[in-house]
Enzyme design. Structure first.
Site, mmCIF file in Angstrom:
data_model
loop_
_atom_site.group_PDB
_atom_site.id
_atom_site.type_symbol
_atom_site.label_atom_id
_atom_site.label_comp_id
_atom_site.label_asym_id
_atom_site.label_seq_id
_atom_site.Cartn_x
_atom_site.Cartn_y
_atom_site.Cartn_z
ATOM 1 N N ASP A 91 0.859 -1.170 0.000
ATOM 2 C CA ASP A 91 0.000 0.000 0.000
ATOM 3 C C ASP A 91 0.900 1.226 0.000
ATOM 4 O OD1 ASP A 91 -2.216 1.560 -0.022
ATOM 5 O OD2 ASP A 91 -2.492 1.525 2.144
ATOM 6 N N ASP A 271 -8.411 -6.906 0.799
ATOM 7 C CA ASP A 271 -7.507 -7.028 1.933
ATOM 8 C C ASP A 271 -8.244 -6.440 3.102
ATOM 9 O OD1 ASP A 271 -6.983 -4.094 1.127
ATOM 10 O OD2 ASP A 271 -6.054 -4.308 3.090
#
Length: 375
Positions: A91, A271
């Site tokens: 990320d 996720d």
RNA sequence: GGGUAGAUGCCCGAGUGGCUAAAGGGGGCAGACUGUAAAUCUGCUGGCUAACGCCUACGCUGGUUCGAAUCCAGCUCUGCCCA
């Protein structure tokens, strides 16, 4: 072709796919366990393999602050550093910009903030986020975005979105200049659709990102406190404008029923910290809904957590797990983390199988019916 | 036997005349958790009650006082010291 769309469900928008990445192939729909600091909390990489985890997350912000992306690069990259030889997604740090809101200031250049470790002032920019992720060597790097809060008025959402789009262009420019590699070993880059709860902004965001041509597209700015219906609507407002031949990723989601709902809306990747975080807080997911293992009702219960439990966990009684939690034993955190990830990974594996068989709608309905019925 | 310190809610422990159903901690019982500043955070925890409220409580008995966990007397028990 990095992403292959193998089948699209006829009754729903669910898709079966295969995503080729430098460290392996990922079957979609997929759930990705979160390993923020280069570690899926409490679990050994071999256990993740045992669970059938195909891809895990790492975080730019956290790994940049500690131990530093250059150190990781010099030690062979994040895969080697964390001893995980399968795909990884990093990320961008955009979400941390949101969650560390009290300590930051967003400007055109990037985000100035005081880090949470020692309070020193730092600047994270789109270019730096891409540089860090390139150094980490993840299979998929996320673009640096701004995740607007909820609630968020349309003016702010539009302004924020425009900034995210300009940042996306800068991310792409950085990649083009600094990482011109192509082919199978190349890092993939996913754009992030923003736009809060506003349908026209979601569409605009999707179109602008698609015009920049990324390897996949994420839907961000969800699960930031909005009602569940708003979350589904945000997905529905973005998906129609995303290319069918690229993977779609709903960031930070969700509960087990939400995952199936999103798959049914055409999302391929997920996720969420939920399975691992609530595991450490004593919650086990079961086919009949979540169970708080610390509760008194389990004190003398000899049954395993759930009939669906992995063999590594099925041998432990609810009474024993409750005991471990009350006694503060680390094994409790490990067993439930393992169990909950198994639950999530089985859920999406079941979805893949159902899509292949043409029975996804029934699979989803049956799961949710049992999960939400008070037994 | 003499001296001395002490006895507080499930446990530890603060409190030395009214603001005390009694700080704080532990334990217990629940709840929250969605791109992880999270093995964290929040609530409740004498009894009865939906609630107002009522009752019972600071070793025991009695006393002083408008009012006592807090002051006085005796008793019981415990730690320590001396014989």
């Amino acid at each position: 072709m990095p992403f292959q769309l193998l089948k699209t469900d006829t009754q729903t928008a669910a898709r079966l796919g295969s995503l080729g990445l430098p460290h392996g192939v990922v079957e979609t729909p997929i759930f990705m366990p979160v390993g923020t600091q280069g570690s899926v909390k409490t679990l050994h990489p071999a256990e993740l393999e045992e669970l059938g985890a195909q891809i895990i997350l790492g975080n730019t912000y956290h790994l940049w602050l500690r131990p530093g992306h250059e150190l990781i690069r010099d030690l062979g990259g994040l895969h080697q550093f964390a001893n995980w030889q399968h795909p990884m997604l990093t990320d961008s740090g955009g979400f941390q910009v949101w969650s560390l809101a009290k300590l930051r200031k967003i400007t055109e250049e990037g985000v100035r903030f005081q880090n949470h470790l020692d309070g020193s002032r730092m600047l994270l920019t789109p270019e730096l986020s891409m540089e860090i992720q390139a150094a980490l060597g993840s299979d998929i790097a996320m673009l640096f975005d701004e995740c607007p809060p909820y609630p968020c008025d349309e003016t702010y959402a539009a302004t924020s979105l425009a900034l995210t789009t300009r940042w996306a262009q800068r991310c792409k420019d950085w990649v083009t200049t600094n990482e011109p590699r192509s082919g199978n070993g190349r890092q993939h880059h996913f754009g992030i659709v923003q736009g809060s709860v506003y349908a026209d902004l979601r569409e605009q965001s999707a179109r602008e990102l698609v015009a920049l041509d990324f390897d996949g597209y994420a839907i961000g700015g969800v699960s930031v406190g909005e009602p569940e219906e708003e979350m589904f609507r945000a997905i529905e407002n973005a998906v129609p404008f995303l290319p069918v031949d690229k993977p779609r990723y709903a960031m930070g989601l969700g509960t087990p029923p939400q995952i199936l709902e999103m798959i049914g809306r055409g999302v391929d990747m997920f996720d969420c910290v939920m399975p691992t975080r609530v595991a450490r807080h004593g919650v086990a997911f079961t086919l009949d809904g979540p169970l708080q293992m610390k509760n008194l009702i389990h004190a003398k219960d000899p049954r395993p957590i759930c009939e669906s439990a992995h063999p590594h966990v099925a041998g432990f009684s609810r009474a024993y797990l409750r005991h471990l939690f009350r006694a503060g034993e680390i094994l409790a955190l490990r067993l439930l983390s393992f169990h909950n990830l198994h639950f999530y990974l089985s859920l999406v594996a079941g979805a893949r199988e159902a899509i292949a068989n043409g029975t996804f709608a029934e699979y989803k309905a049956a799961f949710i019916r049992r999960y939400t019925s008070k037994s």
